[in-house]
Design a protein around this motif. Structure first.
Motif, PDB file in Angstrom:
ATOM      1  N   LEU A 200       0.828  -1.197   0.000  1.00 54.45           N
ATOM      2  CA  LEU A 200       0.000   0.000   0.000  1.00 54.45           C
ATOM      3  C   LEU A 200       0.868   1.256   0.000  1.00 54.45           C
ATOM      4  N   MET A 201       1.908   1.253   0.793  1.00 54.29           N
ATOM      5  CA  MET A 201       2.789   2.403   0.862  1.00 54.29           C
ATOM      6  C   MET A 201       3.476   2.651  -0.479  1.00 54.29           C
ATOM      7  N   ASN A 202       3.959   1.583  -1.092  1.00 49.94           N
ATOM      8  CA  ASN A 202       4.631   1.721  -2.385  1.00 49.94           C
ATOM      9  C   ASN A 202       3.670   2.223  -3.463  1.00 49.94           C
ATOM     10  N   GLU A 203       2.445   1.723  -3.432  1.00 54.08           N
ATOM     11  CA  GLU A 203       1.465   2.111  -4.439  1.00 54.08           C
ATOM     12  C   GLU A 203       1.086   3.581  -4.315  1.00 54.08           C
ATOM     13  N   LEU A 204       0.799   4.023  -3.085  1.00 53.61           N
ATOM     14  CA  LEU A 204       0.419   5.413  -2.876  1.00 53.61           C
ATOM     15  C   LEU A 204       1.582   6.359  -3.148  1.00 53.61           C
ATOM     16  N   ALA A 205       2.768   5.936  -2.801  1.00 51.03           N
ATOM     17  CA  ALA A 205       3.950   6.779  -3.068  1.00 51.03           C
ATOM     18  C   ALA A 205       4.142   6.969  -4.565  1.00 51.03           C
ATOM     19  N   LYS A 206       3.908   5.932  -5.337  1.00 49.34           N
ATOM     20  CA  LYS A 206       4.045   6.019  -6.783  1.00 49.34           C
ATOM     21  C   LYS A 206       2.980   6.947  -7.378  1.00 49.34           C
ATOM     22  N   ILE A 207       1.751   6.854  -6.883  1.00 50.13           N
ATOM     23  CA  ILE A 207       0.672   7.730  -7.370  1.00 50.13           C
ATOM     24  C   ILE A 207       0.976   9.186  -7.027  1.00 50.13           C
ATOM     25  N   ASN A 208       1.536   9.422  -5.849  1.00 54.49           N
ATOM     26  CA  ASN A 208       1.878  10.796  -5.456  1.00 54.49           C
ATOM     27  C   ASN A 208       2.953  11.375  -6.369  1.00 54.49           C
ATOM     28  N   ARG A 209       3.912  10.572  -6.807  1.00 52.18           N
ATOM     29  CA  ARG A 209       4.949  11.054  -7.717  1.00 52.18           C
ATOM     30  C   ARG A 209       4.343  11.440  -9.071  1.00 52.18           C
ATOM     31  N   ILE A 210       3.370  10.641  -9.525  1.00 51.26           N
ATOM     32  CA  ILE A 210       2.703  10.954 -10.794  1.00 51.26           C
ATOM     33  C   ILE A 210       1.939  12.278 -10.678  1.00 51.26           C
ATOM     34  N   LEU A 211       1.284  12.475  -9.563  1.00 48.86           N
ATOM     35  CA  LEU A 211       0.521  13.711  -9.358  1.00 48.86           C
ATOM     36  C   LEU A 211       1.445  14.929  -9.328  1.00 48.86           C
ATOM     37  N   GLU A 212       2.588  14.792  -8.691  1.00 46.66           N
ATOM     38  CA  GLU A 212       3.524  15.913  -8.631  1.00 46.66           C
ATOM     39  C   GLU A 212       4.051  16.273 -10.020  1.00 46.66           C
ATOM     40  N   GLN A 213       4.227  15.274 -10.870  1.00 49.93           N
ATOM     41  CA  GLN A 213       4.757  15.529 -12.213  1.00 49.93           C
ATOM     42  C   GLN A 213       3.672  16.029 -13.182  1.00 49.93           C
ATOM     43  N   LYS A 214       2.585  15.333 -13.213  1.00 49.48           N
ATOM     44  CA  LYS A 214       1.546  15.620 -14.213  1.00 49.48           C
ATOM     45  C   LYS A 214       0.537  16.670 -13.757  1.00 49.48           C
ATOM     46  N   ALA A 215       0.324  16.806 -12.448  1.00 49.14           N
ATOM     47  CA  ALA A 215      -0.667  17.754 -11.938  1.00 49.14           C
ATOM     48  C   ALA A 215       0.006  18.852 -11.137  1.00 49.14           C
ATOM     49  N   GLU A 216       1.134  19.286 -11.604  1.00 49.64           N
ATOM     50  CA  GLU A 216       1.876  20.333 -10.903  1.00 49.64           C
ATOM     51  C   GLU A 216       1.065  21.639 -10.924  1.00 49.64           C
ATOM     52  N   GLY A 217       0.925  22.229  -9.768  1.00 49.94           N
ATOM     53  CA  GLY A 217       0.153  23.466  -9.658  1.00 49.94           C
ATOM     54  C   GLY A 217      -1.329  23.242  -9.366  1.00 49.94           C
ATOM     55  N   CYS A 218      -1.765  22.015  -9.435  1.00 48.19           N
ATOM     56  CA  CYS A 218      -3.184  21.706  -9.139  1.00 48.19           C
ATOM     57  C   CYS A 218      -3.368  21.469  -7.640  1.00 48.19           C
ATOM     58  N   SER A 219      -4.528  21.854  -7.130  1.00 48.57           N
ATOM     59  CA  SER A 219      -4.850  21.555  -5.733  1.00 48.57           C
ATOM     60  C   SER A 219      -5.162  20.066  -5.610  1.00 48.57           C
ATOM     61  N   VAL A 220      -4.589  19.419  -4.601  1.00 45.37           N
ATOM     62  CA  VAL A 220      -4.756  17.976  -4.396  1.00 45.37           C
ATOM     63  C   VAL A 220      -5.343  17.732  -3.006  1.00 45.37           C
ATOM     64  N   GLU A 221      -6.484  17.095  -2.969  1.00 45.42           N
ATOM     65  CA  GLU A 221      -7.130  16.692  -1.714  1.00 45.42           C
ATOM     66  C   GLU A 221      -7.000  15.172  -1.581  1.00 45.42           C
ATOM     67  N   THR A 222      -6.483  14.729  -0.429  1.00 47.21           N
ATOM     68  CA  THR A 222      -6.413  13.304  -0.131  1.00 47.21           C
ATOM     69  C   THR A 222      -7.415  13.020   0.979  1.00 47.21           C
ATOM     70  N   LEU A 223      -8.541  12.419   0.609  1.00 49.05           N
ATOM     71  CA  LEU A 223      -9.631  12.177   1.550  1.00 49.05           C
ATOM     72  C   LEU A 223      -9.618  10.724   2.011  1.00 49.05           C
ATOM     73  N   LEU A 224      -9.612  10.535   3.324  1.00 48.90           N
ATOM     74  CA  LEU A 224      -9.680   9.198   3.915  1.00 48.90           C
ATOM     75  C   LEU A 224     -11.133   8.913   4.291  1.00 48.90           C
ATOM     76  N   VAL A 225     -11.684   7.832   3.750  1.00 46.58           N
ATOM     77  CA  VAL A 225     -13.062   7.440   4.038  1.00 46.58           C
ATOM     78  C   VAL A 225     -13.056   6.475   5.216  1.00 46.58           C
ATOM     79  N   LEU A 226     -13.791   6.823   6.268  1.00 47.34           N
ATOM     80  CA  LEU A 226     -13.866   6.001   7.469  1.00 47.34           C
ATOM     81  C   LEU A 226     -15.325   5.657   7.767  1.00 47.34           C
ATOM     82  N   ASP A 227     -15.530   4.447   8.256  1.00 44.37           N
ATOM     83  CA  ASP A 227     -16.854   3.988   8.663  1.00 44.37           C
ATOM     84  C   ASP A 227     -17.063   4.364  10.132  1.00 44.37           C
ATOM     85  N   ALA A 228     -18.053   5.220  10.398  1.00 38.36           N
ATOM     86  CA  ALA A 228     -18.258   5.698  11.767  1.00 38.36           C
ATOM     87  C   ALA A 228     -18.666   4.585  12.721  1.00 38.36           C
ATOM     88  N   THR A 229     -19.260   3.524  12.205  1.00 38.94           N
ATOM     89  CA  THR A 229     -19.730   2.441  13.077  1.00 38.94           C
ATOM     90  C   THR A 229     -18.578   1.648  13.690  1.00 38.94           C
TER      91      THR A 229
END
Length: 419
Positions: A200-229
């Motif tokens: 999971l760490m490797n996968e998310l780290a790789k996606i973050n690198r792509i975002l920094e390169q291809k979406a430079e200057g764009c606002s990035v929100e990382t939302l964690l979905v949690l089940d309140a129950t």
């Protein structure tokens, strides 16, 4: 129905489980002492507020009581409300200032990631925004198909690859397509594999690198979905995900079905991550922007909230009461009169009819023998007088008449026995 009404309804179980118990404890004390603080702290911990957060709330509460010289236990609830409000701080909204704006959604399977993405697509679409979805959860079976169904409902486009392909490649193509199509929002779905933290760490780290390169200057929100129950388990998930991703906000789902709504305070206090969206129902519009002030008012069921809801409830109650009173009075009077008339007539008729026929035959039977007797006596007296006055010339019929008169006389003498 606005956010306040929804969140107040959704927090009903939390109020019953935590707030009412705390109020009951406060009402049982006549003075503020250490025993009161300990019982309040225990109630918060049992209500899934979290040990760390519960202890800190009670510490702040002790300081406020000492600073302000409060001695009335009834003021404690107002002080607790003040402490929790200060912990939550000011609300923060989603950052959608750039075009495109990127929202990466993370979370464990079953927390409601796909449903949250579908609801976000629908709301952004209704706001007039052009949305594109990247199906980067290539690990879970049927995740792509499920996400595609939601995008079709919302009427937005999707970028997908074959199952098992590289998630980073999907994100790369999605960013390229979002820029080319001039999309307002790009939403990225990711896999949630906490059982294998390294992958999971490797996968998310790789996606973050792509975002920094291809979406430079764009606002990035990382939302964690949690089940309140899940209560404090959700806080543990947030800690683990926060180690491998820069979480900017929490999406708390199924808040209406749990008594553990206090984890919102725990997440913000322990992790410093604000709750930006909450799910208070299954409908598309039930995913709403989180409002700190409304959450506090709904959680503590403030008296101002009651006044807000009294007006809309009072109007509909008055109208039906008046409408029901009129129709109920009319039908009650009508049937009473109708039933009284038909019941009186049938009872009177049979009594009169039976009395008349029974009286007439008895009188007729008694009168018949007497009338017949006098009819027989009358003619026999007349015959006797005619016989005496008859001339002696009628000799041929004399014997016959004498015999007849003798019979009649004997019958008459039988009848006139009393003379």
């Amino acid at each position: 129905m606005g956010f306040f009404s929804k969140i107040k309804e959704g927090l009903q179980k939390t109020r019953d489980a935590m707030m009412q118990k705390m109020q009951a404890i406060i009402n049982s004390f006549t003075k503020i002492d250490e025993d009161l603080f300990e019982q309040l702290e225990e109630t918060m911990i049992m209500s899934d507020m979290g040990v760390e957060t519960s202890v800190e709330i009670c510490e702040r509460l002790r300081k406020l009581v000492k600073e302000r010289g409060e001695k009335d236990p009834k003021k404690i609830m107002d002080l607790i409300e003040e402490v929790i409000s200060d912990m939550l701080g000011e609300e923060t909204e989603l950052d959608l200032s750039t075009k495109p704006s990127v929202i990466m959604v993370i979370g464990v399977n079953g927390a409601g990631k796909t449903t949250t993405i579908g609801k976000l697509c629908h709301q952004f679409r209704n706001d007039g925004k052009k949305v594109l979805v990247a199906a980067a959860d290539t690990f879970r079976a049927a995740a792509i198909d499920q996400l595609e169904v939601w995008t079709q409902r919302a009427g937005v486009d999707i970028v997908k690859h074959a199952e098992g392909s590289d998630p980073a490649a999907v994100v790369f193509d999605a960013i390229t397509a979002a820029v080319a199509r001039e999309c307002d929002v790009l939403i990225i779905d990711t896999a949630g594999r906490l059982h294998n933290k390294k992958n999971l760490m490797n996968e998310l780290a790789k996606i973050n690198r792509i975002l920094e390169q291809k979406a430079e200057g764009c606002s990035v929100e990382t939302l964690l979905v949690l089940d309140a129950t899940t209560g404090q388990n959700a806080v543990s998930q947030a800690k683990l995900f926060n180690e491998v991703a820069k979480i900017t906000g929490i999406v708390l789902t199924k808040l209406d079905g749990t008594a553990k709504g206090g984890i919102i305070v725990s997440i913000k206090n322990e992790l410093g991550i604000p709750v930006k969206l909450v799910g208070v129902g299954e409908k598309i519009e039930d995913l709403q922007r989180f409002n700190n002030a409304d959450f506090i008012r709904a959680l503590f069921d403030h008296s101002d909230d009651v006044k807000i809801e009294e007006n809309p409830e009072a109007e509909p109650e008055e109208v039906p009461v008046e409408e029901e009173a009129v129709p109920e009075a009319e039908p009650e009077e009508v049937p009473v009169e109708e039933e009284a008339v038909p019941e009186a007539e049938p009872e009177a008729v049979p009594i009169e009819e039976e009395a008349v026929p029974e009286a007439e035959p008895e009188e007729e039977e008694k009168k018949k023998p007497f009338s017949w007797l006098f009819m027989e006596i009358g003619p026999k007296k007349k015959d006797k007088e005619e016989k005496e006055s008859a001339p002696e010339t009628e000799t041929e019929t004399a014997p016959a008449e004498e015999e007849t008169s003798k019979k009649k006389k004997s019958w008459f003498s039988f009848g006139k026995k009393g003379e």
